[in-house]
Design an enzyme around this catalytic site. Structure first.
Site, mmCIF file in Angstrom:
data_model
loop_
_atom_site.group_PDB
_atom_site.id
_atom_site.type_symbol
_atom_site.label_atom_id
_atom_site.label_comp_id
_atom_site.label_asym_id
_atom_site.label_seq_id
_atom_site.Cartn_x
_atom_site.Cartn_y
_atom_site.Cartn_z
ATOM 1 N N LYS A 1 41.840 55.797 50.829
ATOM 2 C CA LYS A 1 41.261 55.348 52.098
ATOM 3 C C LYS A 1 41.337 56.466 53.132
ATOM 4 C CE LYS A 1 42.132 50.452 51.466
ATOM 5 N NZ LYS A 1 40.749 50.006 51.521
ATOM 6 N N LYS B 1 45.807 50.533 37.860
ATOM 7 C CA LYS B 1 47.011 49.711 37.990
ATOM 8 C C LYS B 1 46.788 48.387 37.257
ATOM 9 C CE LYS B 1 46.816 46.456 41.609
ATOM 10 N NZ LYS B 1 47.276 45.789 42.750
ATOM 11 N N LYS C 1 49.139 36.521 49.976
ATOM 12 C CA LYS C 1 47.795 35.973 49.759
ATOM 13 C C LYS C 1 47.619 34.697 50.562
ATOM 14 C CE LYS C 1 46.777 38.066 45.414
ATOM 15 N NZ LYS C 1 45.822 38.975 46.028
ATOM 16 N N HIS D 1 50.990 49.642 46.271
ATOM 17 C CA HIS D 1 50.336 49.947 47.548
ATOM 18 C C HIS D 1 51.326 50.115 48.703
ATOM 19 C CE1 HIS D 1 46.814 49.029 45.378
ATOM 20 N NE2 HIS D 1 46.786 47.742 45.564
ATOM 21 N N GLU E 1 46.141 39.359 52.764
ATOM 22 C CA GLU E 1 44.865 38.969 52.152
ATOM 23 C C GLU E 1 44.580 37.504 52.473
ATOM 24 O OE1 GLU E 1 44.270 41.028 48.041
ATOM 25 O OE2 GLU E 1 46.321 40.333 48.149
ATOM 26 N N ASP F 1 52.505 43.145 42.039
ATOM 27 C CA ASP F 1 51.074 43.376 42.229
ATOM 28 C C ASP F 1 50.798 44.290 43.429
ATOM 29 O OD1 ASP F 1 48.290 42.899 41.662
ATOM 30 O OD2 ASP F 1 48.228 41.562 43.394
ATOM 31 N N HIS G 1 44.021 52.782 44.718
ATOM 32 C CA HIS G 1 42.874 53.032 45.591
ATOM 33 C C HIS G 1 43.261 53.074 47.071
ATOM 34 C CE1 HIS G 1 42.865 48.609 45.742
ATOM 35 N NE2 HIS G 1 42.308 48.757 46.917
ATOM 36 N N ARG H 1 33.144 46.358 24.470
ATOM 37 C CA ARG H 1 32.795 45.738 23.184
ATOM 38 C C ARG H 1 31.422 45.074 23.214
ATOM 39 N NH1 ARG H 1 37.880 42.014 22.956
ATOM 40 N NH2 ARG H 1 36.980 41.794 25.034
HETATM 41 P P1 NAP Z 1 37.729 42.689 33.418
HETATM 42 O O1 NAP Z 1 36.666 42.238 34.344
HETATM 43 O O2 NAP Z 1 38.447 41.691 32.582
HETATM 44 O O3 NAP Z 1 37.069 43.792 32.476
HETATM 45 C C1 NAP Z 1 37.729 44.286 31.337
HETATM 46 C C2 NAP Z 1 36.798 45.246 30.647
HETATM 47 O O4 NAP Z 1 37.446 45.720 29.468
HETATM 48 C C3 NAP Z 1 35.480 44.628 30.214
HETATM 49 O O5 NAP Z 1 34.464 45.580 30.369
HETATM 50 C C4 NAP Z 1 35.709 44.359 28.733
HETATM 51 O O6 NAP Z 1 34.456 44.354 28.135
HETATM 52 C C5 NAP Z 1 36.555 45.564 28.371
HETATM 53 N N1 NAP Z 1 37.356 45.379 27.168
HETATM 54 C C6 NAP Z 1 38.233 44.377 26.911
HETATM 55 N N2 NAP Z 1 38.788 44.556 25.696
HETATM 56 C C7 NAP Z 1 38.246 45.684 25.185
HETATM 57 C C8 NAP Z 1 38.416 46.390 23.983
HETATM 58 N N3 NAP Z 1 39.249 45.976 23.012
HETATM 59 N N4 NAP Z 1 37.727 47.535 23.810
HETATM 60 C C9 NAP Z 1 36.873 47.984 24.762
HETATM 61 N N5 NAP Z 1 36.673 47.352 25.938
HETATM 62 C C10 NAP Z 1 37.352 46.219 26.143
HETATM 63 O O7 NAP Z 1 38.868 43.513 34.184
HETATM 64 P P2 NAP Z 1 38.710 44.334 35.535
HETATM 65 O O8 NAP Z 1 38.962 43.423 36.675
HETATM 66 O O9 NAP Z 1 37.470 45.135 35.492
HETATM 67 O O10 NAP Z 1 39.997 45.292 35.464
HETATM 68 C C11 NAP Z 1 40.092 46.402 34.617
HETATM 69 C C12 NAP Z 1 41.418 47.106 34.876
HETATM 70 O O11 NAP Z 1 41.466 47.524 36.229
HETATM 71 C C13 NAP Z 1 42.645 46.205 34.683
HETATM 72 O O12 NAP Z 1 43.710 47.000 34.235
HETATM 73 C C14 NAP Z 1 42.946 45.720 36.098
HETATM 74 O O13 NAP Z 1 44.294 45.382 36.262
HETATM 75 C C15 NAP Z 1 42.586 46.955 36.897
HETATM 76 N N6 NAP Z 1 42.220 46.685 38.285
HETATM 77 C C16 NAP Z 1 41.174 45.873 38.579
HETATM 78 C C17 NAP Z 1 40.828 45.662 39.897
HETATM 79 C C18 NAP Z 1 39.656 44.799 40.276
HETATM 80 O O14 NAP Z 1 39.350 44.717 41.479
HETATM 81 N N7 NAP Z 1 38.964 44.181 39.344
HETATM 82 C C19 NAP Z 1 41.555 46.280 40.932
HETATM 83 C C20 NAP Z 1 42.611 47.121 40.592
HETATM 84 C C21 NAP Z 1 42.930 47.319 39.263
HETATM 85 P P3 NAP Z 1 34.113 43.651 26.727
HETATM 86 O O15 NAP Z 1 34.643 42.260 26.790
HETATM 87 O O16 NAP Z 1 32.629 43.765 26.674
HETATM 88 O O17 NAP Z 1 34.780 44.479 25.706
#
Ligand code: NAP
Length: 491
Positions: free
Chosen positions: A185, A151, A338, A243, A219, A238, A181, A51
Site C-alpha cells: 500500500k 498468505k 470482523k 498484517h 473490517e 489471519d 499485500h 485444474r
Molecule cells: P480459491 O478461490 O479457492 O482458488 C483456488 C485456486 O486453486 C483455483 O484456481 C483452483 O482451481 C486452484 N487449485 C486448487 N487445487 C488445485 C490443484 N490441485 N492444482 C492446481 N490448481 C488447483 O482461493 P483464493 O481465494 O483464490 O486463494 C488462493 C490463495 O491465496 C490461498 O492460499 C489464500 O489463502 C490466499 N489469499 C487469498 C486472498 C483472497 O482475497 N482471495 C487474500 C489473501 C490470500 P481449480 O479448482 O480449477 O483447480
C-alpha cells in the site's frame, strides 16, 4: 503529479490458481492495469494454470468479461484489453499430480534464455510444496526464477518452518517472495518515507515523546464464504500474525542503513525479536454475535460457521511492549476484527503532552497526534495545537494538517495503483524489500504461538460483541486501565 512508469523487460509469469478468487479479482486485473500503464511490454507471457479444463480461448473470454469494467475505470484504450489478452494463455494442470506439467513445460521451453520467470502460487498452502517440487523436477526453474507465495504462510511456527525448509530445498531465499499485500500500500511505503525522509519526525519517534501507538485493522465483513478456513485460523492467525505485525515493525523499526531488502528486513526482524511475551490480561478476544432479535445470520459468527460451541475469535486486541532503548515503556495497542462498525486500517501515533502548559488549566490538555490512514482514503493527518480564533483569552484547539494522497498525488477521481500492481512489478524487478523473509515469518509465529497455546490450555472463550459495533467492551477496558482510549474506528 503522475508517477513515472518504468517499463520492465518482457517476462514470463505463471499464475497457479488462475481460476480462483484472488487471481481473478486481484492478480490478473493488476497485470492488466500495469499493461495499460505501459509497464508490461508486448512479448511478456502470462500463463494461467489450474485444474479446470479451459482452452486458452475460453479462459481469455471469461477473463475479458472480468476485465471489461477495468477499462472504463482506468480510462484505458478499448483495444488495450484485446492486446493484453494476446499475452495470456491457459494450461490445465494439477499441482498435486503429473497432469498437465508437460504442457506447461512445452509452453515455457520456447522461452528466450535469461528472461525473468515468475511463478505465482495463488493456491492453498497445501500445494506450495508440491508446486515447488514439480517446478524443479520438470526443469522449469533457473537462476532467474522467482516464486510468489500467498498468505497464510504456515499455521504456526512448526508448519512455517517446514514450509520454509521445503521451499529452501528448491529455491534460494532471494527467489522467494512471501507476499503481504499490506506492504504494497502506498501509505505503508510512505510511512518509511515520512519517518526516514524527514528530520521532523524521527527525533521524536521514541518513548520520550510518544505516549503510545494504536494500530487498528477493522473490517465490516464477516466470515461468510470463508467459514472453513477461518475456523482453523481466527483473527490472531489471519490478521495479527501478518498484517498487524508487519505494520508494527515498520512503525517501530530503527532506520535501516539503506533502503535495501535485507537492511529493511533485518530491522523489522529486530523489532519482532524485541517484543515481550504478552500477558494474558493484556489480550481481549471477541466473537461477533447477535444482540437483538432482528439480527440476521451474518451477525452471528457461530451461526455462520455452523458450530454453536466454537471458540474461534473474530476479534483480537492486545497490548504489546518492545524491549529496546527506543520503545521501553511505550505501549503498542493492536486490534483487528470482523463485522465491526467500519472498514478501516489506521495507525495512530499519540504524542505526549507538552511538559508544561504556559496557558494554564483553562487552555485544556493538547497533544500532537499523527494519524496514518492505510484504507480507505490513504493519507496522513498531523493534528497540531493552535489558538482558538477570536478575542477572549488564550483557548487552544487542535486542527489537522491533512495530507490526503488522493489530493497530493493527483489520483482523485482515478484509481491509485493497487498494492498487487506494485508488488507484482517488484517481483519482476527482483526487489524483495516489501516481501517477508523466512526468518521474519518464523519470528512472528514464535511470538504468536504461546498466546494461542495459552488460550487452548485455559479453554478460553471469546467475549461476544455486537455486529456493527467497535468490538467487545473489554477492549475498551484494556486502554481505560491505562487512562487511555481507542481512537475512533471510522477512517
Ligand atoms: P480459491 O478461490 O479457492 O482458488 C483456488 C485456486 O486453486 C483455483 O484456481 C483452483 O482451481 C486452484 N487449485 C486448487 N487445487 C488445485 C490443484 N490441485 N492444482 C492446481 N490448481 C488447483 O482461493 P483464493 O481465494 O483464490 O486463494 C488462493 C490463495 O491465496 C490461498 O492460499 C489464500 O489463502 C490466499 N489469499 C487469498 C486472498 C483472497 O482475497 N482471495 C487474500 C489473501 C490470500 P481449480 O479448482 O480449477 O483447480
Amino acid at each position: 503529479m503522475v508517477s513515472k512508469v518504468i517499463p520492465v523487460e518482457p517476462f514470463d509469469l505463471v499464475v497457479f490458481g488462475a481460476t480462483g478468487d484472488l487471481a481473478q479479482r486481484k492478480i490478473l486485473p493488476a497485470l492488466f492495469r500495469r499493461f495499460c500503464a505501459g509497464q508490461i511490454p508486448h512479448g511478456t507471457r502470462i500463463i494461467g494454470a489450474a485444474r479446470s479444463g479451459f482452452s486458452t480461448a475460453a479462459y481469455r473470454s471469461q477473463l475479458a468479461q472480468r476485465l471489461d469494467r477495468d477499462i472504463s475505470l482506468n480510462n484505458a484504450d478499448p483495444d488495450a484489453l484485446a492486446q493484453f489478452l494476446q499475452l495470456v494463455s491457459y494450461v490445465p494442470l494439477d499441482g498435486s499430480s503429473e497432469s498437465g506439467w508437460s504442457d506447461l513445460h512445452d509452453q515455457l521451453s520456447v522461452a528466450e534464455s535469461g528472461r525473468v520467470q515468475v511463478y505465482y502460487f495463488s493456491v492453498g498452502p497445501a500445494l506450495f510444496g508440491p508446486l515447488a517440487e514439480r517446478l524443479h523436477s520438470y526443469g522449469l526453474t533457473n537462476a532467474a526464477t522467482r516464486i510468489v507465495v500467498e498468505k497464510p504462510f504456515g499455521h504456526d511456527l512448526a508448519s512455517a518452518r517446514a514450509l520454509n525448509r521445503t521451499l529452501a530445498s528448491h529455491f534460494d531465499e532471494g527467489q522467494i517472495y512471501r507476499i503481504d499485500h499490506y506492504l504494497g500500500k502506498e501509505t505503508v511505503q510512505n510511512l518509511m518515507a515520512v519517518r526516514f525522509g524527514n528530520m521532523l519526525f524521527e527525533p521524536l519517534w521514541n518513548s520520550q515523546y510518544v505516549d503510545h501507538i494504536q494500530i487498528t485493522v477493522a473490517e465490516t465483513v464477516g466470515v461468510r464464504g470463508r467459514e472453513a478456513y477461518y475456523e482453523r485460523s481466527g483473527a490472531m492467525r489471519d490478521m495479527m500474525q501478518n498484517h498487524l505485525m508487519q505494520l508494527l515493525c515498520l512503525i517501530a523499526m530503527e532506520p535501516p542503513a539503506k533502503f535495501d531488502p535485507d537492511a529493511v528486513r533485518d530491522e523489522k526482524l529486530k523489532v519482532i525479536r524485541a517484543l515481550d511475551p504478552v500477558e494474558p490480561y493484556h489480550i481481549v478476544r471477541g466473537q461477533y454475535a447477535p444482540t437483538h432479535p432482528a439480527a440476521g445470520d451474518d451477525d452471528d459468527y457461530r451461526q455462520t460457521v455452523g458450530d454453536q460451541r466454537t471458540s474461534t475469535e473474530s476479534y483480537v486486541a492486545l497490548k504489546a511492549h518492545i524491549s529496546n532503548w527506543r520503545w521501553a515503556g511505550t505501549p503498542f495497542y493492536l486490534r483487528t476484527g470482523k463485522r465491526l462498525a467500519a472498514r478501516s486500517s489506521v495507525i495512530n501515533v499519540l504524542f505526549k503532552d507538552a511538559p508544561h502548559s504556559i496557558f494554564g488549566e483553562e487552555a485544556g490538555r493538547h497533544a500532537n497526534h499523527l494519524k496514518i490512514r492505510l484504507q480507505p482514503n490513504e493519507g496522513i493527518t498531523l493534528s497540531v495545537t493552535i489558538k482558538e480564533p477570536g478575542p477572549g483569552g488564550m483557548r487552544l484547539m487542535d486542527v489537522p494538517l491533512d495530507m490526503s494522497f488522493a489530493d497530493a498525488l493527483g489520483t482523485k477521481g482515478g484509481n491509485p495503483a493497487d498494492a498487487y500492481e506494485r508488488l507484482i512489478m517488484d517481483v519482476v524487478r527482483g526487489n524483495q524489500t516489501l516481501f517477508m523473509r523466512g526468518d521474519e515469518v518464523e519470528a512472528a509465529w514464535g511470538w504468536i504461538d504461546p498466546i494461542i497455546a495459552d488460550w487452548q490450555a485455559r479453554g478460553d472463550v471469546p467475549k461476544p460483541y455486537e455486529s456493527g459495533s467497535t468490538g467487545p467492551g473489554d477492549a475498551d477496558l484494556l486502554l481505560r486501565r491505562d487512562q487511555r482510549e481507542w481512537r475512533g474506528i471510522n477512517p
